[in-house]
Design a protein around this motif. Structure first.
Motif, mmCIF file in Angstrom:
data_model
loop_
_atom_site.group_PDB
_atom_site.id
_atom_site.type_symbol
_atom_site.label_atom_id
_atom_site.label_comp_id
_atom_site.label_asym_id
_atom_site.label_seq_id
_atom_site.Cartn_x
_atom_site.Cartn_y
_atom_site.Cartn_z
ATOM 1 N N GLN A 67 -5.366 138.405 108.032
ATOM 2 C CA GLN A 67 -4.637 138.808 106.845
ATOM 3 C C GLN A 67 -4.505 140.319 106.800
ATOM 4 O O GLN A 67 -5.446 141.050 107.074
ATOM 5 C CB GLN A 67 -5.357 138.326 105.582
ATOM 6 C CG GLN A 67 -5.351 136.814 105.409
ATOM 7 C CD GLN A 67 -6.072 136.409 104.133
ATOM 8 O OE1 GLN A 67 -7.208 135.969 104.182
ATOM 9 N NE2 GLN A 67 -5.405 136.576 103.001
ATOM 10 N N GLU A 69 -3.971 141.896 104.089
ATOM 11 C CA GLU A 69 -4.577 142.346 102.846
ATOM 12 C C GLU A 69 -5.464 141.234 102.304
ATOM 13 O O GLU A 69 -5.076 140.069 102.289
ATOM 14 C CB GLU A 69 -3.502 142.688 101.806
ATOM 15 C CG GLU A 69 -4.051 143.162 100.478
ATOM 16 C CD GLU A 69 -2.950 143.417 99.468
ATOM 17 O OE1 GLU A 69 -3.260 143.924 98.381
ATOM 18 O OE2 GLU A 69 -1.789 143.093 99.787
ATOM 19 N N ILE A 70 -6.641 141.591 101.887
ATOM 20 C CA ILE A 70 -7.577 140.639 101.284
ATOM 21 C C ILE A 70 -7.793 141.062 99.837
ATOM 22 O O ILE A 70 -8.285 142.154 99.567
ATOM 23 C CB ILE A 70 -8.915 140.595 102.039
ATOM 24 C CG1 ILE A 70 -8.701 140.096 103.475
ATOM 25 C CG2 ILE A 70 -9.906 139.697 101.312
ATOM 26 C CD1 ILE A 70 -9.965 140.053 104.296
ATOM 27 N N ARG A 71 -7.376 140.196 98.928
ATOM 28 C CA ARG A 71 -7.502 140.493 97.507
ATOM 29 C C ARG A 71 -8.667 139.698 96.924
ATOM 30 O O ARG A 71 -8.914 138.559 97.310
ATOM 31 C CB ARG A 71 -6.207 140.139 96.767
ATOM 32 C CG ARG A 71 -4.975 140.840 97.323
ATOM 33 C CD ARG A 71 -3.768 140.549 96.477
ATOM 34 N NE ARG A 71 -3.962 141.037 95.106
ATOM 35 C CZ ARG A 71 -3.075 140.839 94.126
ATOM 36 N NH1 ARG A 71 -1.961 140.156 94.377
ATOM 37 N NH2 ARG A 71 -3.304 141.307 92.920
ATOM 38 N N ARG A 72 -9.341 140.317 95.980
ATOM 39 C CA ARG A 72 -10.481 139.668 95.336
ATOM 40 C C ARG A 72 -10.372 139.840 93.828
ATOM 41 O O ARG A 72 -9.848 140.836 93.340
ATOM 42 C CB ARG A 72 -11.809 140.260 95.830
ATOM 43 C CG ARG A 72 -12.080 140.015 97.304
ATOM 44 C CD ARG A 72 -13.430 140.579 97.722
ATOM 45 N NE ARG A 72 -13.669 140.401 99.140
ATOM 46 C CZ ARG A 72 -14.206 139.324 99.692
ATOM 47 N NH1 ARG A 72 -14.593 138.319 98.894
ATOM 48 N NH2 ARG A 72 -14.390 139.226 100.987
ATOM 49 N N GLU A 73 -10.893 138.852 93.137
ATOM 50 C CA GLU A 73 -10.969 138.875 91.682
ATOM 51 C C GLU A 73 -12.316 138.297 91.280
ATOM 52 O O GLU A 73 -12.638 137.170 91.636
ATOM 53 C CB GLU A 73 -9.834 138.062 91.045
ATOM 54 C CG GLU A 73 -9.834 138.111 89.531
ATOM 55 C CD GLU A 73 -8.654 137.381 88.930
ATOM 56 O OE1 GLU A 73 -8.692 137.067 87.738
ATOM 57 O OE2 GLU A 73 -7.686 137.121 89.676
ATOM 58 N N ASN A 74 -13.097 139.111 90.556
ATOM 59 C CA ASN A 74 -14.465 138.729 90.211
ATOM 60 C C ASN A 74 -15.280 138.383 91.463
ATOM 61 O O ASN A 74 -15.989 137.373 91.515
ATOM 62 C CB ASN A 74 -14.472 137.555 89.229
ATOM 63 C CG ASN A 74 -13.840 137.904 87.904
ATOM 64 O OD1 ASN A 74 -13.913 139.047 87.465
ATOM 65 N ND2 ASN A 74 -13.206 136.935 87.265
ATOM 66 N N LEU A 75 -15.114 139.216 92.492
ATOM 67 C CA LEU A 75 -15.829 139.090 93.760
ATOM 68 C C LEU A 75 -15.471 137.812 94.525
ATOM 69 O O LEU A 75 -16.159 137.431 95.468
ATOM 70 C CB LEU A 75 -17.350 139.145 93.530
ATOM 71 C CG LEU A 75 -17.873 140.425 92.861
ATOM 72 C CD1 LEU A 75 -19.379 140.334 92.702
ATOM 73 C CD2 LEU A 75 -17.482 141.656 93.661
ATOM 74 N N GLN A 76 -14.382 137.158 94.162
ATOM 75 C CA GLN A 76 -13.922 135.962 94.862
ATOM 76 C C GLN A 76 -12.583 136.249 95.507
ATOM 77 O O GLN A 76 -11.720 136.911 94.916
ATOM 78 C CB GLN A 76 -13.799 134.773 93.906
ATOM 79 C CG GLN A 76 -15.124 134.323 93.309
ATOM 80 C CD GLN A 76 -14.956 133.157 92.370
ATOM 81 O OE1 GLN A 76 -13.847 132.853 91.949
ATOM 82 N NE2 GLN A 76 -16.048 132.489 92.031
ATOM 83 N N ARG A 77 -12.420 135.726 96.728
ATOM 84 C CA ARG A 77 -11.163 135.944 97.432
ATOM 85 C C ARG A 77 -10.028 135.234 96.713
ATOM 86 O O ARG A 77 -10.169 134.106 96.232
ATOM 87 C CB ARG A 77 -11.268 135.460 98.874
ATOM 88 C CG ARG A 77 -12.238 136.281 99.707
ATOM 89 C CD ARG A 77 -12.216 135.884 101.162
ATOM 90 N NE ARG A 77 -10.916 136.115 101.762
ATOM 91 C CZ ARG A 77 -10.655 135.950 103.067
ATOM 92 N NH1 ARG A 77 -11.612 135.556 103.889
ATOM 93 N NH2 ARG A 77 -9.467 136.180 103.539
ATOM 94 N N LEU A 78 -8.901 135.894 96.646
ATOM 95 C CA LEU A 78 -7.749 135.403 95.885
ATOM 96 C C LEU A 78 -6.513 135.409 96.768
ATOM 97 O O LEU A 78 -6.228 136.403 97.439
ATOM 98 C CB LEU A 78 -7.521 136.287 94.649
ATOM 99 C CG LEU A 78 -6.247 136.023 93.844
ATOM 100 C CD1 LEU A 78 -6.329 134.668 93.170
ATOM 101 C CD2 LEU A 78 -6.030 137.120 92.812
#
Length: 291
Positions: A67, A69-78
């Protein structure tokens, strides 16, 4: 687990104790075993029974693009998946999306959340439902203070609620989706139909005060209030008819509202003059018999 131990290691079963403190450690293969795919494939693994084999003989190692870009939200991958519907309404499109996602049989570690316009629509429906219920409660309280009896408010509210089925029928016949605008139209129908019931039952009370029987007073009230109720409904329908035909730029947004109101008003003409007096008559007679 062995493949993961080659790349990133695996947590040890027991921690290391140093100075009375426990430290969790991770054990992995030497750096030369993960220097390239060939070395990873040639890594010698030993099973619990003592047998040995290379990773390449037990599995097929392939290279996938990573990938960007690796996006995270609340320390979880999104991972965001977006789309745009064409030729289909939002509700039908979301049914297809949910069915497709269900057919993927995603593992329990993956959580799917629906956002965008669908989430906004669900929130708007929830808020409008609260407004609808609050309007019904406030309307009942106002009618109760006005008529000082439970028979009249119940008769008016039942007629108003049944008038909304006319709005649903109009949406169904015109193949118009039920959305936020049409929901607002249903709330408007409740207010308009309640006004018709107030006109009718107010005239009924006046005729009863003059000495007429309940049957005669309801018939006279229906005759007296038929014209203003019909004229009010027809005038409102005439005013909303161009909007229901989506004439003019931007009218498509409020077209469901106009269609819902027109359908509700057409059904309210009959319900306000027939159903409301019938319900009020039997409820009032039942309460009088109880007393």
């Amino acid at each position: 687990m062995d493949a993961a131990a080659v790349l990133e290691g695996e947590p040890a079963v027991t921690p290391v104790i140093l100075n009375d403190r426990a430290y969790t450690i991770r054990v992995r293969f030497p750096a030369q075993n993960r220097a390239s795919l060939d070395r990873m494939s040639n890594t010698l693994l030993t099973s619990a029974s003592g047998r040995t084999a290379t990773l390449g003989s037990l599995s097929t190692v392939t290279r996938d693009p990573g990938q960007t870009e690796i996006r995270r939200e609340n320390l979880q991958r999104l991972v965001e998946v977006t789309g745009r519907f064409e030729g289909v309404d939002l509700g039908t499109g979301m049914e297809y999306v949910k069915k497709t996602v269900a057919d993927l049989h995603l593992p329990s570690s993956i959580r799917v959340e629906y956002g965008g316009l669908y989430a906004e629509q669900q929130k708007s429906f929830h808020d409008l439902l609260m407004v609808f219920l609050l309007a019904m409660v406030l309307l009942f309280v106002v009618l109760l203070f006005e008529f000082r009896t439970f028979a009249a408010p119940i008769a008016i509210l039942v007629s108003a609620l049944l008038s909304t089925f006319g709005g649903f029928l109009a949406l169904l016949l015109t193949q118009t989706t039920f959305n936020v605008a049409s929901f607002m139209g249903m709330i408007l129908v409740i207010g308009i139909v309640a006004k018709n019931g107030i006109l009718l039952l107010d005239a009924d009370q006046r005729f009863r005060a003059l000495g007429f029987t309940p049957e005669e007073s309801l018939i006279l009230a229906g005759r007296r209030r038929f014209r203003p109720i019909a004229m009010t409904a027809l005038a409102t329908i005439a005013g909303l008819f161009p909007l229901a035909l989506a004439i003019g730029s931007g009218s498509q947004m409020l077209q469901p509202l106009a269609i819902a109101v027109i359908g509700g008003l057409l059904s309210s003409i009959v319900l306000s003059l027939i159903l409301t007096p019938i319900i009020h008559y039997y409820l009032h007679r039942g309460s009088a018999a109880t007393i």
